[in-house]
Design a protein around this motif. Structure first.
Motif, short mmCIF file in Angstrom:
data_model
loop_
_atom_site.label_atom_id
_atom_site.label_comp_id
_atom_site.label_asym_id
_atom_site.label_seq_id
_atom_site.Cartn_x
_atom_site.Cartn_y
_atom_site.Cartn_z
N UNK A 212 0.83 -1.21 0.00
CA UNK A 212 0.00 0.00 0.00
C UNK A 212 0.86 1.26 0.00
N UNK A 213 0.46 2.22 -0.83
CA UNK A 213 1.16 3.50 -0.92
C UNK A 213 2.43 3.47 -1.74
N UNK A 214 2.81 2.33 -2.31
CA UNK A 214 4.09 2.20 -3.01
C UNK A 214 4.05 2.64 -4.47
N UNK A 215 2.86 2.84 -5.03
CA UNK A 215 2.75 3.12 -6.46
C UNK A 215 2.39 4.58 -6.73
N UNK A 216 2.69 4.98 -7.96
CA UNK A 216 2.31 6.30 -8.46
C UNK A 216 1.18 6.09 -9.46
N UNK A 217 0.05 6.75 -9.24
CA UNK A 217 -1.07 6.69 -10.18
C UNK A 217 -0.78 7.68 -11.29
N UNK A 218 -0.40 7.16 -12.46
CA UNK A 218 0.02 8.04 -13.56
C UNK A 218 -1.13 8.44 -14.46
N UNK A 219 -2.16 7.61 -14.54
CA UNK A 219 -3.28 7.90 -15.43
C UNK A 219 -4.58 7.35 -14.89
#
Length: 193
Positions: free
Chosen positions: A177-184
């Protein structure tokens, strides 16, 4: 938000995670609009006319933004499988797909457990399923987002919506959780004939 006249609404840039390990992408696709025929169990509900228009557009959009996956994990529900078949038909060589019954009606924790089983060789994974689990998973994994992508997901993650999450790590089992970047955040809409 949905684009008008068949256009997809999407973020302006594709970001890159900053910490170590290979770059990975989790592409989350909510099944296209389904019909509600009388007497048909939920799992067996087919795509509605709009869903049959939007699902191919989702395939075209994924191709256009460079998100054709290495592997697809798809719910066994008829509407999810139909979404996959129509989207995949837009690609010259569709990737392998695994229809997993655990994805039907799964919550975010159950979805993440399935995603974490992905082989390390997979760089881009497409997950096709249902709300509210998909929306909750995207919001749980996204530590940050580009442009208004996080706000868009929080506002509404409609049928055919696509969320692209990027992160870096050696194995899918380490996705946290919280490790990703929402790019789109993209909402493809097919044109009426």
């Amino acid at each position: 938000m949905a684009g008008r006249g068949g256009e997809a609404v999407r973020g302006q840039a594709v970001g890159r995670p900053e910490s170590g390990g290979p770059s990975r992408r989790l592409v989350v696709l909510r099944h296209a609009k389904s019909a509600w025929p009388a007497g048909v169990p939920d799992h067996e509900r087919p795509l509605a006319a709009r869903g049959r228009r939007d699902a191919p557009e989702a395939g075209r959009v994924l191709d256009a933004v460079g998100c054709v996956p290495d592997l697809v994990l798809c719910s066994t529900a008829v509407r999810a499988r139909g979404t996959w078949e129509l989207a995949a038909a837009q690609w010259a060589v569709p990737p392998p797909v695994r229809h997993d019954p655990r994805l039907y009606a799964a919550d975010a924790a159950e979805l993440l457990a399935v995603v974490r089983e992905t082989p390390a060789a997979v760089g881009t994974l497409l997950l096709i399923g249902h709300n509210p689990g998909l929306e909750d998973l995207v919001l749980e994994l996204a530590g940050d987002g580009l442009d208004d992508a996080l706000d868009d997901v929080r506002t509404k993650f409609p049928t055919s919506a696509i969320a692209v999450l990027t992160w870096q790590g050696g194995a899918w089992r380490s996705l946290a959780p919280g490790a990703a970047l929402l790019t789109d955040m993209i909402v493809p809409r097919g044109r009426k004939d």
